[in-house]
Design an enzyme around this catalytic site. Structure first.
Site, PDB file in Angstrom:
ATOM      1  N   ARG A   1       0.811  -1.211   0.000  1.00 44.67           N
ATOM      2  CA  ARG A   1       0.000   0.000   0.000  1.00 44.67           C
ATOM      3  C   ARG A   1       0.852   1.273   0.000  1.00 44.67           C
ATOM      4  O   ARG A   1       0.309   2.385  -0.109  1.00 44.67           O
ATOM      5  CB  ARG A   1      -0.920   0.024   1.221  1.00 44.67           C
ATOM      6  CG  ARG A   1      -1.889  -1.137   1.314  1.00 44.67           C
ATOM      7  CD  ARG A   1      -2.599  -1.142   2.662  1.00 44.67           C
ATOM      8  NE  ARG A   1      -3.543  -0.056   2.799  1.00 44.67           N
ATOM      9  CZ  ARG A   1      -4.860  -0.163   2.622  1.00 44.67           C
ATOM     10  NH1 ARG A   1      -5.390  -1.336   2.302  1.00 44.67           N
ATOM     11  NH2 ARG A   1      -5.650   0.876   2.763  1.00 44.67           N
TER      12      ARG A   1
ATOM     13  N   TYR B   1       0.650   4.383  -2.436  1.00 48.85           N
ATOM     14  CA  TYR B   1      -0.426   5.350  -2.193  1.00 48.85           C
ATOM     15  C   TYR B   1      -0.161   6.148  -0.922  1.00 48.85           C
ATOM     16  O   TYR B   1      -0.188   7.386  -0.936  1.00 48.85           O
ATOM     17  CB  TYR B   1      -1.762   4.612  -2.089  1.00 48.85           C
ATOM     18  CG  TYR B   1      -2.967   5.510  -1.928  1.00 48.85           C
ATOM     19  CD1 TYR B   1      -3.414   6.287  -2.983  1.00 48.85           C
ATOM     20  CD2 TYR B   1      -3.658   5.565  -0.723  1.00 48.85           C
ATOM     21  CE1 TYR B   1      -4.520   7.117  -2.837  1.00 48.85           C
ATOM     22  CE2 TYR B   1      -4.765   6.384  -0.568  1.00 48.85           C
ATOM     23  CZ  TYR B   1      -5.195   7.154  -1.628  1.00 48.85           C
ATOM     24  OH  TYR B   1      -6.289   7.971  -1.479  1.00 48.85           O
TER      25      TYR B   1
ATOM     26  N   GLU C   1       2.657   6.593   0.916  1.00 47.71           N
ATOM     27  CA  GLU C   1       3.843   7.437   0.826  1.00 47.71           C
ATOM     28  C   GLU C   1       3.705   8.476  -0.290  1.00 47.71           C
ATOM     29  O   GLU C   1       4.249   9.577  -0.197  1.00 47.71           O
ATOM     30  CB  GLU C   1       5.091   6.592   0.594  1.00 47.71           C
ATOM     31  CG  GLU C   1       5.510   5.776   1.810  1.00 47.71           C
ATOM     32  CD  GLU C   1       5.986   6.650   2.945  1.00 47.71           C
ATOM     33  OE1 GLU C   1       7.159   7.054   2.950  1.00 47.71           O
ATOM     34  OE2 GLU C   1       5.161   6.936   3.837  1.00 47.71           O
TER      35      GLU C   1
ATOM     36  N   ASN D   1     -12.652   7.590   4.916  1.00 49.85           N
ATOM     37  CA  ASN D   1     -13.519   6.775   4.054  1.00 49.85           C
ATOM     38  C   ASN D   1     -14.807   7.501   3.679  1.00 49.85           C
ATOM     39  O   ASN D   1     -15.560   7.932   4.553  1.00 49.85           O
ATOM     40  CB  ASN D   1     -13.862   5.454   4.746  1.00 49.85           C
ATOM     41  CG  ASN D   1     -12.653   4.551   4.886  1.00 49.85           C
ATOM     42  OD1 ASN D   1     -11.764   4.837   5.660  1.00 49.85           O
ATOM     43  ND2 ASN D   1     -12.628   3.464   4.131  1.00 49.85           N
TER      44      ASN D   1
ATOM     45  N   VAL E   1     -17.524  -0.506   0.826  1.00 47.63           N
ATOM     46  CA  VAL E   1     -18.957  -0.204   0.698  1.00 47.63           C
ATOM     47  C   VAL E   1     -19.495  -0.735  -0.625  1.00 47.63           C
ATOM     48  O   VAL E   1     -20.525  -1.411  -0.667  1.00 47.63           O
ATOM     49  CB  VAL E   1     -19.218   1.313   0.831  1.00 47.63           C
ATOM     50  CG1 VAL E   1     -20.679   1.632   0.489  1.00 47.63           C
ATOM     51  CG2 VAL E   1     -18.897   1.789   2.238  1.00 47.63           C
TER      52      VAL E   1
ATOM     53  N   GLY F   1     -13.306  -9.317  10.452  1.00 46.41           N
ATOM     54  CA  GLY F   1     -14.232  -8.205  10.260  1.00 46.41           C
ATOM     55  C   GLY F   1     -14.264  -7.240  11.426  1.00 46.41           C
ATOM     56  O   GLY F   1     -15.180  -6.414  11.530  1.00 46.41           O
TER      57      GLY F   1
END
Length: 309
Positions: free
Chosen positions: A143, A146, A148, A175, A189, A208
């Site tokens: 990840r 994105y 950094e 989010n 979502v 979850g």
């Protein structure tokens, strides 16, 4: 009437912002190369006399023949499967693309806002996360292109502000969901709603129990337009502080759709943050902003949108 350039204007947030700013009586120039966005998102405004679409990759220098008052820099894939598919491109967008837009702002004497992200906090060891928290990012993870990338974009904004007196603004977006999201973008979502609408099992990663804070698109737009008008040039969190688990989100969507979908569990992806919750004290203080749309109302609107597409 202002002339406002929106880089990434065909994306989820960008297309909603194009509509908002047009409705507010502005001229809007939309820049997008459609790498992770859809031209369909602007079909309702493409023929508006105050709207102009330019297919352009911001990694390449940008020449605009008109005056520009404001620039919103939203141009970067935000979906993990998409930005991980070409991490070097993601990094170039955040570094070279950001420099090109800052140079344009300098040339036009325009105010410019960066859409940064809560992901710059990485796997946070502080909750909720205030803007003063320096983060806990894995610089070599899947990840990091994105995370950094956005961190260096923030650095560029501050350096252009300090060295060239550019009017810069930085928003750290948590989010966000709502109409114009791509149902295949790999975000939670849309993943859950798409699986429910197709009578599929809902994929839960890990147990979850990881948490997120979900804000509706209208609340975000209110926040970033307020920030653009303000005199504050340091980063500001814009997000909904009502934190829930991913499993709670799935259960809520099942109830709203009367779905019979069951859960299936898969291993948690590498570097997936276990918690995310914004401290919005600063946004309340300097912008008089806080989210207004509750989760149930926003999810109902998003479900209806995805049903129709």
């Amino acid at each position: 009437m202002k002339t406002i350039l929106i880089a990434g204007g065909c994306g989820f947030i960008g297309s909603n912002l194009c509509n908002r700013l047009l409705n507010d009586g502005n001229k809007v120039i939309c820049i997008d190369n459609l790498f992770s966005s859809k031209i369909e998102n602007i079909k309702s405004i493409i023929n508006n006399e105050n709207f102009r679409f330019i297919n352009h990759n911001i990694i390449e220098p940008l020449q605009i023949d008109s005056n520009i008052d404001e620039i919103y820099h939203l141009a970067c894939p935000a979906s993990p499967p998409i930005y991980q598919s070409d991490p070097i491109y993601t990094l170039k967008t955040n570094f070279i693309g950001t420099m090109n837009l800052l140079d344009l702002a300098k040339e036009k004497s325009a105010r410019i806002l960066l859409a940064s992200t809560s992901e710059i906090y990485g796997e946070p060891q502080v909750s909720p996360q205030p803007e003063s928290y320096k983060g806990n990012v894995n610089t070599i993870g899947i990840r990091s292109c994105y995370d950094e990338g956005k961190r260096i974009a923030e650095t560029l904004f501050m350096d252009y502000h300090n060295q060239h007196n550019i009017e810069t603004r930085i928003v750290r977006i948590f989010n966000t969901y709502g109409p114009n999201m791509n149902k295949d973008d790999g975000r939670v979502v849309t993943n859950f709603i798409d699986q429910i609408l197709n009578n599929e099992s809902i994929t839960i990663y890990g147990e979850g129990l990881q948490t997120r804070s979900f804000q509706y698109i209208d609340d975000l737009l209110n926040g970033i337009t307020k920030l653009m008008k303000s005199d504050y040039f340091y980063p500001v969190n814009i997000g909904n502080p009502n934190e829930i688990t991913i499993k709670q989100l799935a259960s809520t969507l099942i109830k709203l759709t009367n779905s019979k979908s069951k859960f299936i569990y898969k291993p948690l992806p590498a570097d997936d943050p276990t918690n995310r919750n914004p401290d919005i004290t600063l946004a309340k203080k300097i912008l008089n902003w806080e989210p207004r749309v509750d989760l149930i109302t926003g999810l109902k609107k998003t479900i209806e949108y995805l049903k129709n597409v």
